[in-house]
Design a protein around this motif. Sequence first.
Motif, PDB file in Angstrom:
ATOM      1  N   GLU A  14      -4.915 -28.768  47.844  1.00 32.68           N
ATOM      2  CA  GLU A  14      -6.014 -28.529  46.913  1.00 32.68           C
ATOM      3  C   GLU A  14      -5.621 -27.435  45.912  1.00 32.68           C
ATOM      4  OE1 GLU A  14      -9.619 -27.667  49.087  1.00 32.68           O
ATOM      5  OE2 GLU A  14     -10.566 -26.925  47.237  1.00 32.68           O
ATOM      6  N   GLY A  15      -5.031 -26.365  46.444  1.00 33.96           N
ATOM      7  CA  GLY A  15      -4.603 -25.270  45.562  1.00 33.96           C
ATOM      8  C   GLY A  15      -3.505 -25.713  44.602  1.00 33.96           C
ATOM      9  N   MET A  16      -2.556 -26.504  45.123  1.00 36.97           N
ATOM     10  CA  MET A  16      -1.491 -27.033  44.259  1.00 36.97           C
ATOM     11  C   MET A  16      -2.077 -27.882  43.133  1.00 36.97           C
ATOM     12  SD  MET A  16       1.448 -28.430  46.801  1.00 36.97           S
ATOM     13  CE  MET A  16       2.649 -27.341  47.562  1.00 36.97           C
ATOM     14  N   ALA A  17      -3.043 -28.718  43.495  1.00 38.33           N
ATOM     15  CA  ALA A  17      -3.653 -29.609  42.495  1.00 38.33           C
ATOM     16  C   ALA A  17      -4.288 -28.797  41.375  1.00 38.33           C
ATOM     17  CB  ALA A  17      -4.687 -30.510  43.169  1.00 38.33           C
ATOM     18  N   MET A  18      -4.949 -27.691  41.742  1.00 40.71           N
ATOM     19  CA  MET A  18      -5.588 -26.836  40.728  1.00 40.71           C
ATOM     20  C   MET A  18      -4.543 -26.227  39.793  1.00 40.71           C
ATOM     21  SD  MET A  18      -8.945 -26.463  41.625  1.00 40.71           S
ATOM     22  CE  MET A  18      -9.538 -24.762  41.496  1.00 40.71           C
ATOM     23  N   ARG A  19      -3.432 -25.822  40.356  1.00 38.49           N
ATOM     24  CA  ARG A  19      -2.405 -25.165  39.544  1.00 38.49           C
ATOM     25  C   ARG A  19      -1.621 -26.154  38.684  1.00 38.49           C
ATOM     26  NH1 ARG A  19      -2.156 -19.368  39.566  1.00 38.49           N
ATOM     27  NH2 ARG A  19      -2.880 -18.658  41.591  1.00 38.49           N
ATOM     28  N   LEU A  20      -1.435 -27.376  39.236  1.00 37.69           N
ATOM     29  CA  LEU A  20      -0.563 -28.340  38.566  1.00 37.69           C
ATOM     30  C   LEU A  20      -1.295 -29.179  37.518  1.00 37.69           C
ATOM     31  CD1 LEU A  20       1.387 -29.525  41.737  1.00 37.69           C
ATOM     32  CD2 LEU A  20       2.438 -28.467  39.729  1.00 37.69           C
ATOM     33  N   CYS A  40     -11.230 -33.540  43.631  1.00 37.88           N
ATOM     34  CA  CYS A  40     -10.808 -33.547  42.222  1.00 37.88           C
ATOM     35  C   CYS A  40     -11.972 -33.217  41.291  1.00 37.88           C
ATOM     36  CB  CYS A  40     -10.203 -34.895  41.854  1.00 37.88           C
ATOM     37  SG  CYS A  40      -8.586 -35.120  42.605  1.00 37.88           S
ATOM     38  N   GLN A  41     -13.167 -33.685  41.652  1.00 45.47           N
ATOM     39  CA  GLN A  41     -14.318 -33.384  40.804  1.00 45.47           C
ATOM     40  C   GLN A  41     -14.594 -31.870  40.815  1.00 45.47           C
ATOM     41  OE1 GLN A  41     -17.780 -35.797  41.600  1.00 45.47           O
ATOM     42  NE2 GLN A  41     -18.999 -34.711  40.050  1.00 45.47           N
ATOM     43  N   LEU A  42     -14.598 -31.325  42.015  1.00 49.50           N
ATOM     44  CA  LEU A  42     -14.816 -29.877  42.163  1.00 49.50           C
ATOM     45  C   LEU A  42     -13.723 -29.097  41.420  1.00 49.50           C
ATOM     46  CD1 LEU A  42     -16.951 -28.267  43.810  1.00 49.50           C
ATOM     47  CD2 LEU A  42     -15.231 -27.983  45.592  1.00 49.50           C
ATOM     48  N   GLY A  43     -12.497 -29.526  41.596  1.00 50.83           N
ATOM     49  CA  GLY A  43     -11.367 -28.851  40.941  1.00 50.83           C
ATOM     50  C   GLY A  43     -11.478 -28.915  39.428  1.00 50.83           C
ATOM     51  N   SER A  44     -11.815 -30.088  38.909  1.00 48.08           N
ATOM     52  CA  SER A  44     -11.946 -30.262  37.454  1.00 48.08           C
ATOM     53  C   SER A  44     -13.025 -29.338  36.900  1.00 48.08           C
ATOM     54  CB  SER A  44     -12.309 -31.706  37.115  1.00 48.08           C
ATOM     55  OG  SER A  44     -11.291 -32.577  37.534  1.00 48.08           O
ATOM     56  N   ARG A  50     -13.169 -22.443  33.152  1.00 49.08           N
ATOM     57  CA  ARG A  50     -12.209 -21.483  32.599  1.00 49.08           C
ATOM     58  C   ARG A  50     -11.593 -21.973  31.294  1.00 49.08           C
ATOM     59  NH1 ARG A  50     -12.851 -20.963  37.780  1.00 49.08           N
ATOM     60  NH2 ARG A  50     -12.480 -18.969  38.816  1.00 49.08           N
ATOM     61  N   GLY A  51     -12.161 -23.066  30.783  1.00 47.04           N
ATOM     62  CA  GLY A  51     -11.662 -23.594  29.520  1.00 47.04           C
ATOM     63  C   GLY A  51     -10.348 -24.337  29.642  1.00 47.04           C
ATOM     64  N   LEU A  52     -10.017 -24.751  30.874  1.00 46.35           N
ATOM     65  CA  LEU A  52      -8.748 -25.449  31.093  1.00 46.35           C
ATOM     66  C   LEU A  52      -8.973 -26.959  31.185  1.00 46.35           C
ATOM     67  CD1 LEU A  52      -7.202 -23.083  33.800  1.00 46.35           C
ATOM     68  CD2 LEU A  52      -6.341 -23.406  31.475  1.00 46.35           C
ATOM     69  N   ALA A  53      -8.312 -27.695  30.303  1.00 44.79           N
ATOM     70  CA  ALA A  53      -8.324 -29.152  30.438  1.00 44.79           C
ATOM     71  C   ALA A  53      -7.377 -29.523  31.567  1.00 44.79           C
ATOM     72  CB  ALA A  53      -7.854 -29.786  29.129  1.00 44.79           C
ATOM     73  N   CYS A  54      -7.710 -30.594  32.292  1.00 44.35           N
ATOM     74  CA  CYS A  54      -6.811 -30.999  33.374  1.00 44.35           C
ATOM     75  C   CYS A  54      -6.834 -32.508  33.557  1.00 44.35           C
ATOM     76  CB  CYS A  54      -7.200 -30.296  34.680  1.00 44.35           C
ATOM     77  SG  CYS A  54      -8.750 -30.892  35.374  1.00 44.35           S
ATOM     78  N   SER A  55      -5.809 -32.998  34.223  1.00 44.41           N
ATOM     79  CA  SER A  55      -5.732 -34.418  34.563  1.00 44.41           C
ATOM     80  C   SER A  55      -5.612 -34.513  36.077  1.00 44.41           C
ATOM     81  CB  SER A  55      -4.515 -35.034  33.864  1.00 44.41           C
ATOM     82  OG  SER A  55      -4.274 -36.320  34.398  1.00 44.41           O
ATOM     83  N   LEU A  56      -6.729 -34.860  36.705  1.00 45.04           N
ATOM     84  CA  LEU A  56      -6.848 -34.723  38.166  1.00 45.04           C
ATOM     85  C   LEU A  56      -7.630 -35.922  38.703  1.00 45.04           C
ATOM     86  CD1 LEU A  56      -6.234 -32.697  40.433  1.00 45.04           C
ATOM     87  CD2 LEU A  56      -8.259 -31.418  39.771  1.00 45.04           C
ATOM     88  N   THR A  57      -6.972 -36.770  39.474  1.00 50.62           N
ATOM     89  CA  THR A  57      -7.603 -38.007  39.943  1.00 50.62           C
ATOM     90  C   THR A  57      -7.459 -38.144  41.455  1.00 50.62           C
ATOM     91  OG1 THR A  57      -6.801 -39.000  37.891  1.00 50.62           O
ATOM     92  CG2 THR A  57      -7.713 -40.505  39.545  1.00 50.62           C
ATOM     93  N   GLY A  58      -8.550 -38.440  42.130  1.00 55.96           N
ATOM     94  CA  GLY A  58      -8.514 -38.619  43.576  1.00 55.96           C
ATOM     95  C   GLY A  58      -8.197 -40.058  43.952  1.00 55.96           C
ATOM     96  N   VAL A  59      -7.262 -40.237  44.847  1.00 56.38           N
ATOM     97  CA  VAL A  59      -6.827 -41.576  45.263  1.00 56.38           C
ATOM     98  C   VAL A  59      -6.504 -41.570  46.760  1.00 56.38           C
ATOM     99  CG1 VAL A  59      -5.849 -42.123  42.977  1.00 56.38           C
ATOM    100  CG2 VAL A  59      -4.397 -41.052  44.721  1.00 56.38           C
ATOM    101  N   SER A  60      -6.024 -42.691  47.268  1.00 57.64           N
ATOM    102  CA  SER A  60      -5.525 -42.734  48.647  1.00 57.64           C
ATOM    103  C   SER A  60      -4.116 -42.134  48.685  1.00 57.64           C
ATOM    104  CB  SER A  60      -5.470 -44.185  49.125  1.00 57.64           C
ATOM    105  OG  SER A  60      -4.477 -44.882  48.391  1.00 57.64           O
ATOM    106  N   ASN A  61      -3.679 -41.758  49.868  1.00 61.97           N
ATOM    107  CA  ASN A  61      -2.307 -41.255  49.990  1.00 61.97           C
ATOM    108  C   ASN A  61      -1.303 -42.284  49.473  1.00 61.97           C
ATOM    109  OD1 ASN A  61      -2.590 -38.623  50.973  1.00 61.97           O
ATOM    110  ND2 ASN A  61      -2.777 -39.307  53.108  1.00 61.97           N
ATOM    111  N   GLN A  62      -1.552 -43.585  49.794  1.00 62.00           N
ATOM    112  CA  GLN A  62      -0.601 -44.621  49.351  1.00 62.00           C
ATOM    113  C   GLN A  62      -0.550 -44.704  47.827  1.00 62.00           C
ATOM    114  OE1 GLN A  62       1.624 -46.560  51.340  1.00 62.00           O
ATOM    115  NE2 GLN A  62       2.405 -46.710  49.264  1.00 62.00           N
TER     116      GLN A  62
END
Lengths: 216, 216
Positions: A14-20, A40-44, A50-62
């Motif tokens: 989760e932390g990596m996703a926020m940073r990446l 991903c919704q919470l992270g976005s 904080r004014g940061l645009a991001c590209s963050l999508t929740g999916v299955s591991n596969q």
Amino acid sequence: MRIGIVGGTGDIGEGMAMRLSPIFDVIVGSREKEKAEATCQLGSETLKKRGLACSLTGVSNQDAVDDGDVVILAIPFKHVITTLESLHGFEDKIVISPVNPMEKRDHFMFIPPPEGSAALMIRGLLPKMARICSAFNTIAANRWKAIDEELVYSVPVCGDDADAKRIVMEIVNKISQLQALDAGPLAASSMVESLTPLLLNIARYNKMRDVGIQIR
Amino acid sequence: MRIGIVGGTGDIGEGMAMRLSPIFDVIVGSREKEKAEATCQLGSETLKKRGLACSLTGVSNQDAVDDGDVVILAIPFKHVITTLESLHGFEDKIVISPVNPMEKRDHFMFIPPPEGSAALMIRGLLPKMARICSAFNTIAANRWKAIDEELVYSVPVCGDDADAKRIVMEIVNKISQLQALDAGPLAASSMVESLTPLLLNIARYNKMRDVGIQIR
């Protein structure tokens, strides 16, 4: 570049996703897709505040494997075998292992599998064409998540494929103030993985928090 | 406090003697007493040129043990067994192991003895009353010797005797800007000893020199 995070709803993932996700397209995988979507919704939202645009999508591991150019295995050591046995399609992927085989006994100890390290075990579990690097082993989950603070740490990177290692080091160097360091072939990963139980012990015995490392 | 350095004419021992002798009484041991005396004379002159008073005496390894309150084993791993078998009188001594069991193959690898670490092996070779700590494992010889430069590094210290560990940490903290960190019991030394081959690999693969570590 698209980065898939297997186990992306865990603390570290989760932390990596926020940073990446402000830097790369990030797809967060989970055994339960709904959980990944919620993360991903919470992270976005947190990033947007904080004014940061991001590209963050929740999916299955596969899907995180299938759609990622680079796949990060953000899973505890004890879940590596079952998780990797449930997934396929790692051919041609760059796979990052931040996995540390350790156990808490009286203190934290590095307890590697018979292969010598989590990274070498993972290499044996994945197709030969997968290009595996160890990286991000020593960044604590709370540091990943504290997105208002810079990450001023060194990140040793091990791997046998020079191109894959270069790409992973470039990813590392784009995140906050992380400094990628070439730590040699994948067989040298044991010495990186054993850093984490050392840092956990130091945090505990010196009443420090989320201890990290700088090499210079 | 008097500090005896066994193997004090080697690269690391010599550098340690230079750093320690302006602060403590230092007796430098060697298999050849004359060599130790020469090292100490040279060291004293170098320090005097910088206006530093020092207490630095060259002796035999056995005298370094007998007359030291704290004994530092500044010897390569491959010489530990023969050196310790040739010495006696470690009862009641505080013994510091900066020893790292490693080998240079394609890259540097941590190759511990059956006990799991050099520190645990040394515990088995010394009398039960000796109080052993691992410390100073990751400071490169050239850094010890570069006495005009501050040592701004973390020094993990492991040991089972709380008093001995406290004394060793106090010694560490008096040297330049070194920062002692309690890294747990002696059994946790393997994770400290494996840092050094990691740092040597990082120095080599990133064209760095005399790499050290800060933990924070």
